[in-house]
Scaffold this active site. Structure first.
Site, PDB file in Angstrom:
ATOM      1  N   HIS A  83      -7.188 -14.765   0.234  1.00  0.00           N
ATOM      2  CA  HIS A  83      -8.126 -14.626  -0.885  1.00  0.00           C
ATOM      3  C   HIS A  83      -7.415 -14.774  -2.236  1.00  0.00           C
ATOM      4  CE1 HIS A  83      -6.474 -10.615  -0.453  1.00  0.00           C
ATOM      5  NE2 HIS A  83      -6.984 -10.272  -1.608  1.00  0.00           N
TER       6      HIS A  83
ATOM      7  N   SER B  86     -13.194  -3.963   0.590  1.00  0.00           N
ATOM      8  CA  SER B  86     -11.785  -4.369   0.650  1.00  0.00           C
ATOM      9  C   SER B  86     -11.628  -5.669  -0.137  1.00  0.00           C
ATOM     10  CB  SER B  86     -11.339  -4.553   2.104  1.00  0.00           C
ATOM     11  OG  SER B  86     -11.946  -5.678   2.670  1.00  0.00           O
ATOM     12  N   GLY B  87     -10.419  -5.930  -0.581  1.00  0.00           N
ATOM     13  CA  GLY B  87     -10.167  -7.113  -1.410  1.00  0.00           C
ATOM     14  C   GLY B  87     -10.679  -8.412  -0.821  1.00  0.00           C
TER      15      GLY B  87
ATOM     16  N   THR C 212     -10.049  -0.689  -4.191  1.00  0.00           N
ATOM     17  CA  THR C 212     -10.599  -1.465  -3.096  1.00  0.00           C
ATOM     18  C   THR C 212     -10.564  -0.596  -1.839  1.00  0.00           C
ATOM     19  OG1 THR C 212      -8.411  -2.478  -2.892  1.00  0.00           O
ATOM     20  CG2 THR C 212     -10.103  -3.756  -4.034  1.00  0.00           C
ATOM     21  N   GLY C 213     -11.315  -0.995  -0.814  1.00  0.00           N
ATOM     22  CA  GLY C 213     -11.600  -0.195   0.370  1.00  0.00           C
ATOM     23  C   GLY C 213     -10.501   0.636   0.992  1.00  0.00           C
ATOM     24  N   THR C 214      -9.565  -0.007   1.660  1.00  0.00           N
ATOM     25  CA  THR C 214      -8.533   0.723   2.387  1.00  0.00           C
ATOM     26  C   THR C 214      -7.613   1.479   1.440  1.00  0.00           C
ATOM     27  OG1 THR C 214      -8.601  -0.990   4.086  1.00  0.00           O
ATOM     28  CG2 THR C 214      -6.703   0.493   4.118  1.00  0.00           C
ATOM     29  N   THR C 215      -7.281   0.883   0.325  1.00  0.00           N
ATOM     30  CA  THR C 215      -6.421   1.545  -0.650  1.00  0.00           C
ATOM     31  C   THR C 215      -7.077   2.846  -1.126  1.00  0.00           C
ATOM     32  OG1 THR C 215      -5.503  -0.581  -1.354  1.00  0.00           O
ATOM     33  CG2 THR C 215      -5.255   1.278  -2.874  1.00  0.00           C
TER      34      THR C 215
ATOM     35  N   LYS D 134       0.819  -1.219   0.000  1.00  0.00           N
ATOM     36  CA  LYS D 134       0.000   0.000   0.000  1.00  0.00           C
ATOM     37  C   LYS D 134       0.851   1.266   0.000  1.00  0.00           C
ATOM     38  CE  LYS D 134      -4.254  -1.872   1.982  1.00  0.00           C
ATOM     39  NZ  LYS D 134      -4.662  -2.463   0.758  1.00  0.00           N
TER      40      LYS D 134
ATOM     41  N   ARG E  34      -7.182 -13.405 -14.311  1.00  0.00           N
ATOM     42  CA  ARG E  34      -7.766 -14.170 -15.419  1.00  0.00           C
ATOM     43  C   ARG E  34      -8.771 -13.334 -16.202  1.00  0.00           C
ATOM     44  NH1 ARG E  34     -12.302 -16.842 -16.459  1.00  0.00           N
ATOM     45  NH2 ARG E  34     -12.234 -18.611 -17.849  1.00  0.00           N
TER      46      ARG E  34
END
Length: 120
Positions: free
Chosen positions: A87, A54-55, A34-37, A12, A96
């Site tokens: 995850h 978040s991821g 994504t959330g925190t980023t 991050k 992908r």
């Protein structure tokens, strides 16, 4: 362009510094994260960012859905290759779907740098 920004926890700070360095490029595009980023980009750099979950809670999958719908143009995902991620299947699915839909994805600072220089 619609650009998604994602970073694993140990990456991050690298992503924040990268976005600061290229703020003049990023501010010309619509940003997603994504959330925190996304929260850190908003608070530390002052750019508008649409934030997903978040991821680990599904944010990677939400971005993957946007890619599949044709609504994402570039993904910058600074991955931590040295730390196991719970995850990881979601991460693999995101990469992908980028490949399936021909959406460029940078997974390290070197490739992110090349993409941003091309956008300049």
């Amino acid at each position: 362009m619609n650009i998604s920004l994602i970073a694993h926890d140990k990456k991050k700070n690298d992503l924040i510094e990268f976005v600061k360095r290229y703020k003049n490029v990023f501010e010309k595009h619509k940003l997603f994260a994504t959330g925190t980023t996304g929260k850190r980009i908003q608070e530390e750099i002052g750019l508008d960012v649409y934030r997903f979950l978040s991821g680990p809670l599904g944010g990677d999958q939400q971005i993957g859905g946007r890619i599949a719908e044709g609504n994402m143009d570039l993904i910058i995902f600074l991955r931590d290759p040295l730390t196991s991620q719970p995850h990881e299947p979601d991460v693999a699915a995101l990469i992908r779907v980028c490949d399936v839909h021909h959406v460029p994805i940078a997974t390290n600072l070197g490739s992110a740098e090349v993409f941003l220089k091309a956008l300049k």
